[in-house]
Design a protein around this motif. Structure first.
Motif, PDB file in Angstrom:
ATOM      1  N   SER A 120      44.540  51.059  33.888  1.00  0.00           N
ATOM      2  CA  SER A 120      44.688  49.635  34.155  1.00  0.00           C
ATOM      3  C   SER A 120      46.100  49.385  34.667  1.00  0.00           C
ATOM      4  CB  SER A 120      44.443  48.819  32.878  1.00  0.00           C
ATOM      5  OG  SER A 120      45.390  49.176  31.884  1.00  0.00           O
ATOM      6  N   ARG A 136      44.828  43.947  33.749  1.00  0.00           N
ATOM      7  CA  ARG A 136      43.660  44.105  34.605  1.00  0.00           C
ATOM      8  C   ARG A 136      43.179  45.544  34.546  1.00  0.00           C
ATOM      9  NH1 ARG A 136      39.072  42.025  36.763  1.00  0.00           N
ATOM     10  NH2 ARG A 136      38.613  42.879  38.828  1.00  0.00           N
ATOM     11  N   ASP A 172      43.934  42.821  42.179  1.00  0.00           N
ATOM     12  CA  ASP A 172      43.006  41.700  42.072  1.00  0.00           C
ATOM     13  C   ASP A 172      43.754  40.472  41.547  1.00  0.00           C
ATOM     14  OD1 ASP A 172      40.831  39.944  40.939  1.00  0.00           O
ATOM     15  OD2 ASP A 172      39.588  41.597  41.648  1.00  0.00           O
ATOM     16  N   PHE A 175      42.916  38.380  36.184  1.00  0.00           N
ATOM     17  CA  PHE A 175      43.256  39.269  35.076  1.00  0.00           C
ATOM     18  C   PHE A 175      42.184  39.172  33.990  1.00  0.00           C
ATOM     19  CE2 PHE A 175      47.291  38.259  37.125  1.00  0.00           C
ATOM     20  CZ  PHE A 175      47.829  39.533  37.288  1.00  0.00           C
ATOM     21  N   ASP A 176      42.063  40.252  33.220  1.00  0.00           N
ATOM     22  CA  ASP A 176      41.040  40.308  32.172  1.00  0.00           C
ATOM     23  C   ASP A 176      41.489  39.610  30.900  1.00  0.00           C
ATOM     24  OD1 ASP A 176      39.451  41.898  33.856  1.00  0.00           O
ATOM     25  OD2 ASP A 176      40.476  43.713  33.182  1.00  0.00           O
TER      26      ASP A 176
END
Length: 312
Positions: A120, A136, A172, A175-176
Motif C-alpha cells: 500500500s 490506500r 488514486d 483513500f481507504d
C-alpha cells in the motif's frame, strides 16, 4: 470513546488548514509469518506539485464532504456518505506507524524496482507533533508492474509514447482510511480489512467461538460449522459478530432460541435438548446465534438483519 467524541475528532480534522502541512509519501511493504503480518516502509521523494496534489486528494475526500459516523462492525455495509470508526490499537496500523516514525532512518526509494510489489502507500501530513495519515491499498490497477496491461500511452513532446517506455506509478485520489491520533476513519471497509490483516483476526475469533460451542454442551456435530466457515470471509465475519454480540453465552438464550424455532417452524434439529448441526441449516443456525432474525412491531413481518443498531 463515544460516537460524540468521534464526531468531535472529525470536526477538528475538518478545521485544520492542511494546505500548510508538510507531506511525506511512504510505500508499505508487508509479509506474513506465523499468521502475523509484518510491515516495513520505504520513503519516496516527491516534488512540490505532487505534494500539493496529494494534499488536495486528502482535503477533497475528508474535509470536503459531510459524513455519517458509525462504529466499525464486522457486518457494516459500505456507503458513500459513511465513515466507520475504530481505535487504531485494534488494528495493525500501530506497527506501520512505528516504522514510519523511524523517519530518516528509513531507506529512500532510489530505483523503480523498489516501488514494485508494495502492499500500500500512505500519505503522511504533518504539522508540529500533529499527524494525519491517509492509506490506500495498492491494487492491480495501481500496482506499477501491472500498469502495462491497461494499454496507457503518454503524449510527450508532440508524440504519443508507449507506457512500456515509462516507469509509472499510479496514485488514486481516493483513500481507504484515515488515521488521526488513536482513531481510524474507514472509507472503504473491504480494503481496510484486507490492508489490516483482519482475515487472520477473524479466523482466531471463529476458533474461539467453535471452542465455546464445544464446551457449552448445547450442540452436536460442531465440526460441521468449522468446515462450513473455513476461510470464507463472509462466514468468518458472521462468526466474529457472534463472538462480539455474545448472545449464545447469555443465560437461557439457547433454550429460548430452541423454543422460538419450534414455535415459528424454523428447521432446527434438536435432540435431547441439544441443537444438532446439519449442513442444510447451518446458515439459519448462525443467523439465530447472532440474533439476526427480527420481527417488525409495525406489521409483524420477520426479517434477517445482520447489521443491527439497538434503539436506545
Amino acid at each position: 470513546m463515544s460516537n460524540k467524541a468521534h464526531k468531535n475528532n472529525l470536526t477538528a480534522i475538518k478545521a485544520l488548514d492542511l494546505q500548510k502541512w508538510s507531506v511525506t509519501f511512504w510505500l508499505i511493504k508487508r509479509y506474513i509469518a506465523n499468521h502475523e503480518a509484518h510491515y516495513s516502509v520505504l520513503r519516496v521523494n516527491t516534488d512540490a506539485k505532487l505534494q500539493k496534489r496529494l494534499k488536495g486528494y486528502v482535503i477533497d475526500q475528508l474535509q470536503g464532504r459531510e459524513f455519517h459516523l458509525t462504529e466499525y462492525d464486522f457486518n457494516n455495509a459500505d456507503g458513500d456518505d459513511t465513515l466507520f470508526t475504530i481505535t487504531a490499537d485494534a488494528t495493525d496500523f500501530p506497527k506501520v506507524e512505528e516504522a514510519i516514525n523511524a523517519g530518516f532512518d528509513n531507506a529512500i526509494a532510489k530505483d523503480y524496482q523498489e516501488l514494485l510489489n508494495s502492499w500500500s502507500y500512505v500519505v503522511q501530513l504533518e504539522h508540529g507533533s500533529d499527524r494525519l495519515y491517509a492509506w490506500r491499498k495498492i491494487s492491480t490497477l495501481t500496482q506499477p508492474k501491472k500498469v502495462q496491461s491497461r494499454q496507457a500511452t503518454f503524449f510527450v513532446e508532440h508524440k504519443l509514447m508507449d507506457v512500456e517506455d515509462k516507469e509509472v506509478f499510479l496514485i488514486d485520489p481516493r483513500f481507504d482510511f484515515f488515521v488521526h491520533g488513536d482513531l481510524i476513519f474507514i472509507a472503504n471497509k473491504k480494503e481496510f480489512e484486507i490492508s489490516m490483516n483482519f482475515r487472520e483476526g477473524m479466523k482466531a475469533k471463529a476458533v474461539e467461538v467453535i471452542q465455546n460451542f464445544n464446551v457449552s454442551g448445547h450442540f452436536k456435530n460442531v465440526d460441521l460449522i468449522q468446515k462450513h466457515v473455513g476461510d470464507n470471509m463472509h462466514h468468518l465475519r458472521k462468526m466474529a459478530s457472534i463472538l462480539k454480540a455474545g448472545y449464545y453465552q447469555q443465560p437461557h438464550y439457547i433454550q429460548r432460541m430452541i423454543e422460538v424455532s419450534k414455535e415459528e417452524g424454523w428447521e432446527l434439529k434438536v435432540e435431547d435438548g441439544q441443537i444438532v448441526v446439519e449442513e442444510e441449516t447451518i446458515e439459519l443456525l448462525l443467523k439465530l446465534l447472532n440474533n439476526d432474525r427480527l420481527r417488525s412491531p409495525i406489521n409483524n413481518e420477520v426479517f434477517d438483519a445482520a447489521a443491527k443498531a439497538r434503539v436506545k
